[in-house]
Design a protein around this motif. Structure first.
Motif, PDB file in Angstrom:
ATOM      1  N   ARG A 133       0.845  -1.194   0.000  1.00  0.00           N
ATOM      2  CA  ARG A 133       0.000   0.000   0.000  1.00  0.00           C
ATOM      3  C   ARG A 133       0.878   1.240   0.000  1.00  0.00           C
ATOM      4  O   ARG A 133       2.069   1.185   0.311  1.00  0.00           O
ATOM      5  CB  ARG A 133      -0.928   0.026   1.215  1.00  0.00           C
ATOM      6  N   ARG A 134       0.282   2.354  -0.347  1.00  0.00           N
ATOM      7  CA  ARG A 134       1.004   3.624  -0.307  1.00  0.00           C
ATOM      8  C   ARG A 134       1.197   4.079   1.142  1.00  0.00           C
ATOM      9  O   ARG A 134       0.364   3.789   2.003  1.00  0.00           O
ATOM     10  CB  ARG A 134       0.221   4.695  -1.069  1.00  0.00           C
ATOM     11  N   PRO A 135       2.268   4.790   1.417  1.00  0.00           N
ATOM     12  CA  PRO A 135       2.483   5.254   2.802  1.00  0.00           C
ATOM     13  C   PRO A 135       1.516   6.367   3.177  1.00  0.00           C
ATOM     14  O   PRO A 135       1.066   7.144   2.332  1.00  0.00           O
ATOM     15  CB  PRO A 135       3.930   5.763   2.777  1.00  0.00           C
ATOM     16  N   THR A 136       1.229   6.452   4.472  1.00  0.00           N
ATOM     17  CA  THR A 136       0.392   7.528   4.990  1.00  0.00           C
ATOM     18  C   THR A 136       1.181   8.834   5.030  1.00  0.00           C
ATOM     19  O   THR A 136       2.395   8.867   4.831  1.00  0.00           O
ATOM     20  CB  THR A 136      -0.095   7.201   6.407  1.00  0.00           C
ATOM     21  N   ASP A 137       0.475   9.901   5.313  1.00  0.00           N
ATOM     22  CA  ASP A 137       1.117  11.212   5.432  1.00  0.00           C
ATOM     23  C   ASP A 137       2.210  11.177   6.498  1.00  0.00           C
ATOM     24  O   ASP A 137       3.308  11.714   6.296  1.00  0.00           O
ATOM     25  CB  ASP A 137       0.052  12.255   5.778  1.00  0.00           C
ATOM     26  N   TRP A 138       1.939  10.556   7.650  1.00  0.00           N
ATOM     27  CA  TRP A 138       2.924  10.484   8.726  1.00  0.00           C
ATOM     28  C   TRP A 138       4.115   9.628   8.323  1.00  0.00           C
ATOM     29  O   TRP A 138       5.265   9.956   8.627  1.00  0.00           O
ATOM     30  CB  TRP A 138       2.276   9.949   9.991  1.00  0.00           C
ATOM     31  N   ALA A 281      -9.043  22.947   0.815  1.00  0.00           N
ATOM     32  CA  ALA A 281      -9.288  21.776  -0.039  1.00  0.00           C
ATOM     33  C   ALA A 281      -8.048  21.412  -0.851  1.00  0.00           C
ATOM     34  O   ALA A 281      -7.727  20.225  -1.025  1.00  0.00           O
ATOM     35  CB  ALA A 281     -10.470  22.063  -0.963  1.00  0.00           C
ATOM     36  N   GLU A 282      -7.354  22.428  -1.351  1.00  0.00           N
ATOM     37  CA  GLU A 282      -6.130  22.158  -2.115  1.00  0.00           C
ATOM     38  C   GLU A 282      -5.075  21.485  -1.244  1.00  0.00           C
ATOM     39  O   GLU A 282      -4.396  20.549  -1.672  1.00  0.00           O
ATOM     40  CB  GLU A 282      -5.581  23.471  -2.687  1.00  0.00           C
ATOM     41  N   PHE A 283      -4.941  21.950  -0.015  1.00  0.00           N
ATOM     42  CA  PHE A 283      -3.975  21.373   0.915  1.00  0.00           C
ATOM     43  C   PHE A 283      -4.336  19.925   1.230  1.00  0.00           C
ATOM     44  O   PHE A 283      -3.484  19.024   1.201  1.00  0.00           O
ATOM     45  CB  PHE A 283      -3.943  22.217   2.192  1.00  0.00           C
ATOM     46  N   ALA A 284      -5.614  19.680   1.519  1.00  0.00           N
ATOM     47  CA  ALA A 284      -6.047  18.315   1.823  1.00  0.00           C
ATOM     48  C   ALA A 284      -5.823  17.396   0.628  1.00  0.00           C
ATOM     49  O   ALA A 284      -5.352  16.262   0.783  1.00  0.00           O
ATOM     50  CB  ALA A 284      -7.525  18.314   2.227  1.00  0.00           C
ATOM     51  N   ARG A 285      -6.155  17.867  -0.560  1.00  0.00           N
ATOM     52  CA  ARG A 285      -5.973  17.038  -1.755  1.00  0.00           C
ATOM     53  C   ARG A 285      -4.501  16.689  -1.963  1.00  0.00           C
ATOM     54  O   ARG A 285      -4.158  15.552  -2.325  1.00  0.00           O
ATOM     55  CB  ARG A 285      -6.513  17.766  -2.983  1.00  0.00           C
ATOM     56  N   GLY A 291      -1.281   9.210  -0.776  1.00  0.00           N
ATOM     57  CA  GLY A 291      -1.447   8.281   0.335  1.00  0.00           C
ATOM     58  C   GLY A 291      -2.282   7.065  -0.006  1.00  0.00           C
ATOM     59  O   GLY A 291      -2.666   6.851  -1.164  1.00  0.00           O
ATOM     60  N   PRO A 292      -2.615   6.273   0.994  1.00  0.00           N
ATOM     61  CA  PRO A 292      -3.363   5.030   0.762  1.00  0.00           C
ATOM     62  C   PRO A 292      -4.837   5.263   0.451  1.00  0.00           C
ATOM     63  O   PRO A 292      -5.525   4.356  -0.015  1.00  0.00           O
ATOM     64  CB  PRO A 292      -3.199   4.278   2.087  1.00  0.00           C
ATOM     65  N   GLU A 297      -7.647   7.540   6.641  1.00  0.00           N
ATOM     66  CA  GLU A 297      -6.608   8.481   6.229  1.00  0.00           C
ATOM     67  C   GLU A 297      -7.227   9.725   5.604  1.00  0.00           C
ATOM     68  O   GLU A 297      -6.777  10.855   5.874  1.00  0.00           O
ATOM     69  CB  GLU A 297      -5.653   7.811   5.244  1.00  0.00           C
ATOM     70  N   ILE A 298      -8.246   9.556   4.783  1.00  0.00           N
ATOM     71  CA  ILE A 298      -8.896  10.705   4.160  1.00  0.00           C
ATOM     72  C   ILE A 298      -9.527  11.601   5.222  1.00  0.00           C
ATOM     73  O   ILE A 298      -9.397  12.834   5.182  1.00  0.00           O
ATOM     74  CB  ILE A 298      -9.950  10.239   3.136  1.00  0.00           C
ATOM     75  N   LEU A 299     -10.193  10.993   6.207  1.00  0.00           N
ATOM     76  CA  LEU A 299     -10.791  11.779   7.286  1.00  0.00           C
ATOM     77  C   LEU A 299      -9.724  12.535   8.059  1.00  0.00           C
ATOM     78  O   LEU A 299      -9.889  13.722   8.380  1.00  0.00           O
ATOM     79  CB  LEU A 299     -11.575  10.871   8.221  1.00  0.00           C
ATOM     80  N   THR A 300      -8.609  11.860   8.357  1.00  0.00           N
ATOM     81  CA  THR A 300      -7.511  12.507   9.082  1.00  0.00           C
ATOM     82  C   THR A 300      -6.968  13.690   8.294  1.00  0.00           C
ATOM     83  O   THR A 300      -6.718  14.767   8.862  1.00  0.00           O
ATOM     84  CB  THR A 300      -6.387  11.495   9.359  1.00  0.00           C
TER      85      THR A 300
END
Length: 333
Positions: A133-138, A281-285, A291-292, A297-300
């Motif tokens: 899987r892809r790594p998380t933001d952390w 929204a741009e930052f979150a995207r 990421g995975p 993860e999306i909620l975080t």
């Protein structure tokens, strides 16, 4: 054949995390010349906690000394350890790393190959990431250590160089930028720093949903770096500039929307709020895309992306005010 090596000491600051035992075990079983001494600096604020796991050092346990630094942060803790070192080389390790099976042998080569004007030799950090899987933001954040310059997770300095510049600047209260500040002062003092060949694993430590918000405190340390080393310190340290300017713009839009709404200017408030929303929204995207993309993860990313710009901007401004009169570090070892 292992080249001859001047004696070295290992300094490990710790707050007694369980990972320390793994760090010490890896150091003990590694092949190669043994350290003359191992200095563990207990930086827990209050004495009386669990004893440090000296038994994990096995046959090296009799070379260990434990000091206390009173919870003043990793920079002060490392200085506490460095003060008792009289070996030619001081090797700094974090308590959450695991040196490789041949790390001591590789260290011997790194230090033996150091020219007389080499003040520091950096280790190679490896950050294991999950497969499948892809790594998380952390996880991506931690993986940035692979390319970071001068990370004290595994960094060897000539003790002479450390003491000549007064060690770490204890105004850096957390494990962020204190390593870059020290390295720049060592370089400014006429020493070279190069990357060695020894390898050390730095696992991704467990973290909760809000860890990315807490690490924004480091923006205050960026303000101190700019005060001490000027606006070009980013280039000198090959450090990413981050998004602080965008964060400031998004935060300004959010505050502006609130002020305009309170003043009854609904149309202007709505337009300004739309700017805040688009920026968020741009930052979150940007954080979700690599990421995975799991629901958690999306909620975080959505929740923290709404908070981070304001928190980062606050810490940067507070750091600029707090350190506005800061001068060169004048500590002594």
């Amino acid at each position: 054949m292992i080249p001859p090596l001047a004696s070295y000491a290992v300094v490990v600051p710790t707050i007694g995390r369980p990972c320390l035992a793994d760090c010490l075990t890896a150091l003990a079983v590694s092949e190669g010349p043994e350290p003359s001494r191992i200095v563990l600096v207990d930086d827990r604020p209050e004495p009386g906690g669990d004893e440090l796991p000296l038994g994990a050092l096995g046959p090296l346990a009799d070379r260990a000394v434990v000091l206390r630094s009173g919870g003043r942060g990793p920079a002060a803790a490392r200085n506490t350890g460095i003060r008792v070192v009289d070996e030619p080389w001081t090797v700094l390790l974090d308590d959450d790393v695991r040196v490789s099976a041949y790390w001591r042998e590789q260290l011997a080569r790194d230090l033996a190959e150091a020219s007389p004007d080499t003040g520091g030799v950096q280790g190679v950090l490896e950050v294991p990431l999950p497969t499948g899987r892809r790594p998380t933001d952390w996880e991506r954040n931690t993986a940035g250590l692979r390319d970071a310059l001068w990370a004290t997770a595994d960094m060897a300095y000539r003790t002479e160089a450390l003491k000549a510049v007064g060690g770490f600047d204890e105004r850096f209260p957390r494990a962020f930028r204190e390593d870059a500040d020290l390295a720049l002062r060592v370089i400014d003092a006429g020493w070279r720093i190069r990357r060695g060949e020894r390898r050390t694993e730095h696992p991704v430590r467990p973290a909760d949903r809000w860890v990315s918000v807490r690490v924004q405190r480091g923006n205050a340390d960026d303000a101190l770096m700019a005060r001490l080393h000027g606006p070009t310190w980013w280039e000198r340290a090959s450090a990413p500039r981050g998004r602080i300017r965008r964060h400031a713009a998004v935060t300004s839009a959010g505050l502006g929307a609130l002020v305009l709404a309170a003043a009854g200017r609904r149309r202007a408030a709505a337009l300004t709020a739309a700017g805040w929303l688009l920026g968020t929204a741009e930052f979150a995207r940007a954080r979700i895309a690599p990421g995975p993309r799991t629901a958690d993860e999306i909620l975080t990313m959505i929740l923290t992306s709404a908070v981070i710009p304001a928190v980062a901007t606050w810490h940067r401004l507070s750091g600029a005010v707090r350190h506005r009169g800061a001068g060169c570090w004048d500590g002594t070892l």
